[in-house]
Design a protein around this motif. Structure first.
Motif, PDB file in Angstrom:
ATOM      1  N   ILE A   1       7.505 -21.572  -5.445  1.00  0.00           N
ATOM      2  CA  ILE A   1       6.226 -22.054  -4.920  1.00  0.00           C
ATOM      3  C   ILE A   1       5.631 -20.934  -4.071  1.00  0.00           C
ATOM      4  CG2 ILE A   1       5.065 -23.819  -3.530  1.00  0.00           C
ATOM      5  CD1 ILE A   1       7.447 -25.667  -4.125  1.00  0.00           C
ATOM      6  N   TYR A   2       4.461 -20.473  -4.460  1.00  0.00           N
ATOM      7  CA  TYR A   2       3.858 -19.297  -3.838  1.00  0.00           C
ATOM      8  C   TYR A   2       2.898 -19.733  -2.729  1.00  0.00           C
ATOM      9  CZ  TYR A   2       5.899 -17.643  -8.120  1.00  0.00           C
ATOM     10  OH  TYR A   2       6.787 -17.402  -9.139  1.00  0.00           O
ATOM     11  N   LEU A   3       3.383 -19.667  -1.495  1.00  0.00           N
ATOM     12  CA  LEU A   3       2.596 -20.131  -0.358  1.00  0.00           C
ATOM     13  C   LEU A   3       1.584 -19.093   0.104  1.00  0.00           C
ATOM     14  CD1 LEU A   3       5.460 -21.797   1.728  1.00  0.00           C
ATOM     15  CD2 LEU A   3       3.898 -22.892   0.103  1.00  0.00           C
ATOM     16  N   SER A   4       1.757 -17.846  -0.322  1.00  0.00           N
ATOM     17  CA  SER A   4       0.845 -16.764   0.064  1.00  0.00           C
ATOM     18  C   SER A   4       0.004 -16.331  -1.123  1.00  0.00           C
ATOM     19  CB  SER A   4       1.639 -15.558   0.575  1.00  0.00           C
ATOM     20  OG  SER A   4       2.487 -15.909   1.646  1.00  0.00           O
ATOM     21  N   ASP A   5      -1.151 -15.786  -0.839  1.00  0.00           N
ATOM     22  CA  ASP A   5      -2.017 -15.226  -1.868  1.00  0.00           C
ATOM     23  C   ASP A   5      -1.614 -13.770  -2.070  1.00  0.00           C
ATOM     24  OD1 ASP A   5      -4.019 -14.170  -3.455  1.00  0.00           O
ATOM     25  OD2 ASP A   5      -5.632 -15.239  -2.431  1.00  0.00           O
ATOM     26  N   ALA A   6      -0.969 -13.492  -3.214  1.00  0.00           N
ATOM     27  CA  ALA A   6      -0.454 -12.141  -3.464  1.00  0.00           C
ATOM     28  C   ALA A   6      -1.564 -11.101  -3.534  1.00  0.00           C
ATOM     29  CB  ALA A   6       0.355 -12.129  -4.752  1.00  0.00           C
ATOM     30  N   ARG A   7      -2.806 -11.533  -3.742  1.00  0.00           N
ATOM     31  CA  ARG A   7      -3.915 -10.587  -3.808  1.00  0.00           C
ATOM     32  C   ARG A   7      -4.313 -10.092  -2.423  1.00  0.00           C
ATOM     33  NH1 ARG A   7      -8.055 -14.502  -6.629  1.00  0.00           N
ATOM     34  NH2 ARG A   7      -7.174 -15.719  -4.891  1.00  0.00           N
ATOM     35  N   ARG A   8      -3.948 -10.856  -1.396  1.00  0.00           N
ATOM     36  CA  ARG A   8      -4.398 -10.532  -0.040  1.00  0.00           C
ATOM     37  C   ARG A   8      -3.261 -10.177   0.906  1.00  0.00           C
ATOM     38  NH1 ARG A   8      -7.731 -14.724  -1.853  1.00  0.00           N
ATOM     39  NH2 ARG A   8      -9.972 -14.236  -1.784  1.00  0.00           N
ATOM     40  N   ALA A   9      -2.109 -10.814   0.751  1.00  0.00           N
ATOM     41  CA  ALA A   9      -1.011 -10.615   1.688  1.00  0.00           C
ATOM     42  C   ALA A   9      -0.236  -9.332   1.374  1.00  0.00           C
ATOM     43  CB  ALA A   9      -0.064 -11.809   1.644  1.00  0.00           C
ATOM     44  N   HIS A  10       0.218  -8.653   2.409  1.00  0.00           N
ATOM     45  CA  HIS A  10       1.097  -7.507   2.209  1.00  0.00           C
ATOM     46  C   HIS A  10       2.408  -8.001   1.614  1.00  0.00           C
ATOM     47  CE1 HIS A  10       3.831  -4.180   3.230  1.00  0.00           C
ATOM     48  NE2 HIS A  10       2.731  -3.425   3.220  1.00  0.00           N
ATOM     49  N   PRO A  11       3.022  -7.238   0.700  1.00  0.00           N
ATOM     50  CA  PRO A  11       4.267  -7.701   0.073  1.00  0.00           C
ATOM     51  C   PRO A  11       5.335  -8.137   1.066  1.00  0.00           C
ATOM     52  CG  PRO A  11       3.446  -5.798  -1.100  1.00  0.00           C
ATOM     53  CD  PRO A  11       2.549  -5.971   0.093  1.00  0.00           C
ATOM     54  N   SER A  12       5.398  -7.495   2.214  1.00  0.00           N
ATOM     55  CA  SER A  12       6.424  -7.840   3.205  1.00  0.00           C
ATOM     56  C   SER A  12       6.190  -9.203   3.835  1.00  0.00           C
ATOM     57  CB  SER A  12       6.477  -6.775   4.301  1.00  0.00           C
ATOM     58  OG  SER A  12       5.266  -6.763   5.051  1.00  0.00           O
ATOM     59  N   ARG A  13       4.986  -9.748   3.667  1.00  0.00           N
ATOM     60  CA  ARG A  13       4.642 -11.027   4.294  1.00  0.00           C
ATOM     61  C   ARG A  13       4.526 -12.172   3.288  1.00  0.00           C
ATOM     62  NH1 ARG A  13       2.929 -10.554   9.557  1.00  0.00           N
ATOM     63  NH2 ARG A  13       2.612  -8.412  10.317  1.00  0.00           N
TER      64      ARG A  13
END
Length: 209
Positions: A181-193
């Motif tokens: 379940i992807y709680l972050s937007d991979a287009r905007r969030a830094h990979p570490s976050r």
């Protein structure tokens, strides 16, 4: 008008501890789904399916507001992942992955609403992957989950500990498909976050005998 947000209404399913595995029971839920195969980083179909799912989900929200007077926040992207060899998830051999992408829908969303939303998308958008989208109930049942924070390619050690250490120690065995379940937007969030719930359906060992 109250707004329904699945992450707030079902926190046990859409939040998880970062370092501690937990066993939960996932009830029957309704999703927009679409299937595919291959590396999500390089497969054009993957990106097209993501766009089709989100576009249809926003159309569902618009139809539900118009017809039912109810509003909701579009849920996060989720993925069911499988392969003949589960080892490929630890080694990140992505070309061997089969996937089903999905977005949860509120309980009041009906097939009629989805049909109306799909018709609207077909009429207004040129998205070939929309033909792959379906509306389906999915019951996951008993599962183990944990929150992973960081790049997707660093999930392997956590998945290994889940499969090889925690699950056997609880007298459980793996079943079903690996779920993210992807709680972050991979287009905007830094990979570490990036925040991703890793979930694996399980069953008591005795049921597999």
């Amino acid at each position: 008008m109250d707004n329904y947000d699945v992450k707030k209404e079902r926190p046990g399913l859409y939040s998880a501890g970062r370092r501690k595995f937990e066993v939960i029971d996932v009830p029957r839920m309704r999703f927009l789904m679409a299937d595919g195969h291959g590396n999500p980083n390089t497969s054009p179909e993957y990106a097209e399916v993501v766009t089709a799912l989100y576009t249809t989900s926003y159309a569902v929200r618009a139809v539900a507001k118009q017809e039912l007077g109810r509003t909701h926040t579009v849920g996060p992207l989720e993925g069911l992942w499988s392969s003949k060899d589960l080892e490929v998830f630890r080694t990140r051999e992505k070309d061997a992955w089969d996937w089903t992408l999905m977005i949860v829908q509120p309980d009041w969303i009906t097939p009629g609403i989805v049909d109306a939303a799909l018709e609207r998308v077909h009429r207004t958008k040129d998205l070939s992957a929309v033909k792959l989208v379906r509306f389906e109930e999915f019951t996951e049942g008993p599962s183990v989950q944990v929150l992973h924070v960081g790049p997707y390619d660093e999930e392997g050690p956590t998945i290994a500990r889940m499969h090889d250490e925690f699950v056997p120690a609880q007298g459980l065995t793996l079943r079903g498909r690996h779920h993210e379940i992807y709680l972050s937007d991979a287009r905007r969030a830094h990979p570490s976050r990036l925040r991703t719930i890793l979930r694996q359906p399980v069953a008591p060992v005795r049921e597999q005998g």
